[in-house]
Design an enzyme around this catalytic site. Structure first.
Site, PDB file in Angstrom:
ATOM      1  N   HIS A 111      63.016 -96.151  42.223  1.00  0.00           N
ATOM      2  CA  HIS A 111      63.292 -96.001  40.793  1.00  0.00           C
ATOM      3  C   HIS A 111      62.653 -97.177  40.066  1.00  0.00           C
ATOM      4  CE1 HIS A 111      65.603 -94.216  37.492  1.00  0.00           C
ATOM      5  NE2 HIS A 111      66.012 -95.424  37.134  1.00  0.00           N
ATOM      6  N   SER A 157      62.917 -95.492  33.310  1.00  0.00           N
ATOM      7  CA  SER A 157      64.157 -94.726  33.384  1.00  0.00           C
ATOM      8  C   SER A 157      64.554 -94.178  32.018  1.00  0.00           C
ATOM      9  CB  SER A 157      65.252 -95.579  34.013  1.00  0.00           C
ATOM     10  OG  SER A 157      66.292 -94.773  34.501  1.00  0.00           O
ATOM     11  N   ASP A 180      63.942 -89.545  43.340  1.00  0.00           N
ATOM     12  CA  ASP A 180      64.349 -90.628  42.446  1.00  0.00           C
ATOM     13  C   ASP A 180      65.752 -91.119  42.778  1.00  0.00           C
ATOM     14  OD1 ASP A 180      63.874 -92.080  39.740  1.00  0.00           O
ATOM     15  OD2 ASP A 180      65.847 -91.152  39.539  1.00  0.00           O
TER      16      ASP A 180
END
Length: 416
Positions: free
Chosen positions: A361, A198, A294
């Site tokens: 994610h 991320s 996502d």
């Protein structure tokens, strides 16, 4: 039994999500932080079975001004390699959102994302950080490091706000951490991999070529960005919520001078914080791992509460099974945008791509999505197998999934 564990994990995940709440008050909500933390708990595992690795603070960082937002020392978790992995190093850059206003950065100082005073003293190493060959077949015996994230700008800032006692020193933290790890044996690395999830995945992109420069030409150096392909996308109101957020990060932390000069010669600084404008210019071999839908971007970029004033997207973004046909088409357009953005990048024989059509994610940190009996697959390969094939040049990996809902192997995230 497997279904029981998945249900139990989901219940735990939902409970923890509610307990954690969000960073509100009009600032950047740390949903990225929540998802990263919560996903790591999705597989129900006894704590006694997890590898728990202690936090090490970088004592030499203070004299270099390489400090967290509140001025405390940065830190990392290191589990040493062994056997064939003794001279192989994997550096995982932690994720956890960003702060884009003075107010949100001040709040962040009170959390583990802005102060080592609030960091966990030990962390579980799972997924790509696991030390078990049946959980992490290619990297289990490497020196594996998790570099903690406490600057709020993907390890890129180098300024400060004296009036608020805020230290935007991500770039200095990066340099200080690399110096420390080199002194711990990384200078002898025969193979090295920089990865991140991320906001850490974005950091892996931003620092990839810098990482390569740390080693002699004889060292195999590559980079992995997991869930770091943040898109400059249109939100449900027709605006650009993530661009507005990133513009705040770039402005508040004065990142202009730290961004790629090759990019800033042609584009504005905010555009040069978006991976779609950076990845094709990276010289070091890189692997992009991303869910086409996502989960963080669905929540905070495409349909954040600030633009969904009527709440018409609330049910859909919480559980994609509640989306109507026009909402699904909106997500399909986002997927197309992402796939188009990596086309040039994917033409390089040195680069790898794994984009699955899931609402997920950070799939490298979770054991159930990295390497497990029912992990997501593309072309018959798990994420772990695909990354390993690419890193060790066993085969080229250019895996881009067909559009939703064709993939039945996804571990989709559902919010309640």
């Amino acid at each position: 039994m497997k279904s029981v564990l998945r249900i139990a994990a989901a219940i735990f995940w939902l409970w923890l999500f509610i307990v954690l709440g969000v960073i509100g008050s009009g600032n950047v909500r740390d949903t990225d932080d929540e998802i990263s933390l919560l996903e790591s708990q999705l597989v129900v595992t006894s704590p006694s079975q997890l590898l728990m690795v202690p936090l090490t603070l970088i004592q030499a960082a203070a004299s270099k001004g390489a400090v967290c937002l509140d001025g405390t020392l940065p830190g990392y978790h290191l589990h040493p390699g062994s056997g064939s992995g003794a001279n192989r190093w994997l550096i995982q850059l932690e994720g956890g959102g960003w702060c884009n206003t003075r107010r949100s950065c001040i709040f962040r100082k009170t959390t583990r994302r802005g102060s080592s005073n609030h960091m966990e003293k030990v962390l579980a190493f799972t997924g790509i950080l696991s030390n078990k060959s049946n959980e992490n077949p290619d990297f289990f015996n490497w020196n594996r490091v998790k570099l903690r994230y406490c600057d709020g700008a993907s390890f890129t800032g180098d300024s400060q706000d004296e009036s608020s006692q805020l230290y935007y020193r991500g770039q200095r933290i990066w340099h200080s951490a690399m110096e420390e790890l080199l002194s711990k044996g990384m200078q002898k690395a025969e193979q090295a991999l920089l990865s991140g999830c991320s906001a850490g995945g974005l950091a892996s992109i931003l620092h990839c070529d810098q990482f390569k420069e740390l080693f002699p030409g004889t060292t195999t150096v590559k980079c992995l960005s997991d869930a770091g392909m943040f898109m400059d996308a249109v939100d449900v109101s027709g605006g650009h919520s993530l661009r507005k957020m990133f513009q705040g990060v770039v402005t508040v932390q004065n990142l202009q001078k730290e961004l790629s000069t090759a990019c800033t010669k042609h584009l504005d600084p905010t555009s040069c914080f978006f991976p779609q404008n950076l990845v094709s210019g990276i010289k070091t071999p890189m692997f992009l791992l991303n869910a086409a839908y996502d989960a963080w971007q669905v929540q905070e970029s495409l349909a954040p509460p600030s633009v969904d004033l009527s709440g018409s997207w609330k049910a859909c973004k919480s559980d994609h099974s509640h989306c109507n046909s026009s909402q699904i088409q909106f997500f399909q357009d986002f997927r197309t945008h992402m796939v188009d953005a990596v086309k040039s990048f994917a033409t390089s024989t040195h680069n790898g791509v794994f984009i699955n059509s899931c609402f997920a994610h950070c799939q490298s940190e979770r054991q159930d999505t990295w390497y497990a009996p029912d992990s997501p697959t593309l072309h018959g390969k798990t994420v772990a197998e695909s990354v390993g094939d690419w890193y060790f040049d066993r085969t080229t990996v250019k895996a881009i999934d067909c559009p939703y809902p064709c993939d039945k192997t996804c571990h989709n995230l559902i919010f309640k």
